[in-house]
Design an enzyme around this catalytic site. Structure first.
Site, short mmCIF file in Angstrom:
data_model
loop_
_atom_site.label_atom_id
_atom_site.label_comp_id
_atom_site.label_asym_id
_atom_site.label_seq_id
_atom_site.Cartn_x
_atom_site.Cartn_y
_atom_site.Cartn_z
CG ASP A 185 -2.27 0.58 1.00
OD1 ASP A 185 -2.32 1.80 0.79
OD2 ASP A 185 -3.28 -0.14 1.03
CG HIS A 216 -5.22 3.70 0.71
ND1 HIS A 216 -4.80 2.40 0.63
CD2 HIS A 216 -6.52 3.69 0.31
CE1 HIS A 216 -5.79 1.63 0.20
NE2 HIS A 216 -6.84 2.39 0.00
CB SER A 372 -9.62 0.33 0.02
OG SER A 372 -9.08 0.49 -1.26
#
Length: 432
Positions: A185, A216, A372
């Site tokens: 990520d 994120h 996600s």
């Protein structure tokens, strides 16, 4: 765009000859569809809030897509060689096509040598790609496809753990202790109050420096192993946080990666002992990334990926649509499907993914929506199952996750919810 900014394995029988390696590598791992999409989740507590990740300007996307096959990094090629080629061959190949080698790595398992090469400024990209692809020295040449990571914004309380009965499961599984999760990520804020007590090893394959704190990656890490004010699904598990995305908008948390860096990220997670890998991202059908995912599965590493947020009419998202991958869609607190979620026969299960409380860099918190986030919950449950049954195979993992899911939507499996919304406690009870 920086050439090195891009975001996704291993143990195969020994290869007797280069020709055998070529035959194996040129056989695409089994996809379940053929339409690439980009993962673009919605934002905030209200599903009507627009997407927070818009990606690059449309004219840039059109330029990247010019030659077809999905959005690509301008002027870059991934060139894959057999393991037994001499060390000078990639350099000779690059010189013949006026390419500049910039990065490379050796894929675990098969031992394929993956090189990132840059096309000379002013060269005709399509012609260089066509000529290089026809050359017999590499196993294959491909464009460096773009992958997007995405986040949402703000809302309510941490309902997700209660909805999937994570606390009861974590108590039975010692919080996932002894299991190694791979997270490929953007960067993770290791100093955040809900993460600094967790067992996290940060690795940056993009810049090679200390891992940057980015949105994120921090959100997904807190869903997986959060502690203190925010509890993760498997707080005692070890986390290998591989930074393979580069954040392109710090305010929004938008991040981007590519075929090369996503593959390198997955390979790095496997080489560092990951037993299950979280891929909260989507991109096009991609031979290099598919090969890496296939190797991970052969190495008995579970792969869990986001189903995508392009809406019910979108095509399959990759790598979620690849055979062997657990594809995750998102639901809300009332078990309603996230309206932006992709649908299709490749969907494995659903998990909470709307108005999810997550950690943000700098010590703050916010609420996020998208597949996600849902993927993080399934990966966390997978870690609990692996902690409970040390010998759990990838196939048994899938059966436990899907077989214990709460059926939603049409009776039995369906293209919207897959097998249904996950239930961690029931999944553990389903184990032998």
């Amino acid at each position: 765009m920086h050439a090195a900014i891009r975001i996704t394995l291993c143990l195969l029988a020994a290869i007797a000859t280069v020709d055998e390696a070529r035959a194996q590598a040129l056989t695409p791992p089994g996809p379940r569809g053929n339409t690439p999409t980009i993962n673009m989740p919605g934002q905030g507590p209200d599903a009507s809030v627009p997407d927070i990740l818009n990606g690059p300007p449309q004219d840039e996307i059109d330029k990247r897509k010019k030659a077809g096959g999905g959005e690509t990094v301008p002027n870059e090629l991934c060139v894959i060689f057999a393991p037994s080629v001499d060390a000078e061959m990639p350099l000779r190949f690059a010189g013949d096509f006026d390419l500049k080698p910039t990065r490379d790595f050796t894929m675990g398992g098969l031992g394929l040598r993956v090189h990132l090469m840059r096309i000379a400024d002013g060269a005709d990209i399509d012609k260089v790609f066509e000529r290089a692809s026809a050359d017999q020295r590499p196993l294959w040449v491909q464009k460096n496809f773009v992958y997007h990571s995405s986040v949402g914004d703000a809302a309510a309380q941490q309902y997700a753990l209660q909805q999937i009965h994570a606390d009861a499961a974590a108590a039975k599984a010692s919080g996932g202790a002894g299991v190694v999760i791979g997270l490929v990520d953007s960067g993770v804020d290791l100093a955040h109050e809900s993460l600094r007590g967790a067992h996290i090893k940060g690795i940056d394959v993009v810049d090679g420096d200390a891992v940057n704190a980015e949105t994120h990656g921090t959100v997904i890490a807190s869903i997986l192993v959060g502690q203190g004010p925010l509890h993760g699904v498997a707080p005692k598990a070890d986390l290998i946080a591989v930074r393979a995305f580069h954040e392109v908008d710090a305010k929004l948390g938008a991040a981007e990666s590519s075929s090369f860096f996503l593959s390198l990220g997955i390979d790095t997670a496997v080489k560092n002992g990951a037993q299950v890998i979280n891929l909260s991202l989507t991109g096009p059908q991609d031979k290099l990334v598919a090969q890496m995912v296939n190797e991970a599965l052969l190495h008995k590493v579970g792969i869990i990926a986001a189903a995508g947020n392009e809406g019910p009419k979108a095509g399959p998202a990759y790598p979620a649509a690849q055979d062997g991958v657990i594809a995750v869609t998102a639901t809300d607190a009332k078990d309603r499907l996230y309206k932006r979620a992709n649908q299709g026969d490749y969907i494995s299960v659903a998990a909470p993914g709307v108005d999810i409380l997550g950690a943000k860099p700098g010590g703050s918190y916010d609420f996020f929506s998208g597949t996600s986030m849902a993927t993080g919950y399934v990966t966390g449950v997978a870690a609990l199952l692996m902690a409970t049954d040390k010998g759990l195979t990838v196939t048994q993992l899938r059966k436990a996750v899907e077989g214990s899911a709460v059926d939603l939507g049409a009776p039995a499996r369906d293209p919207a919810f897959g097998a249904g919304r996950i239930d961690a406690a029931s999944a553990i009870d389903l184990l032998p």
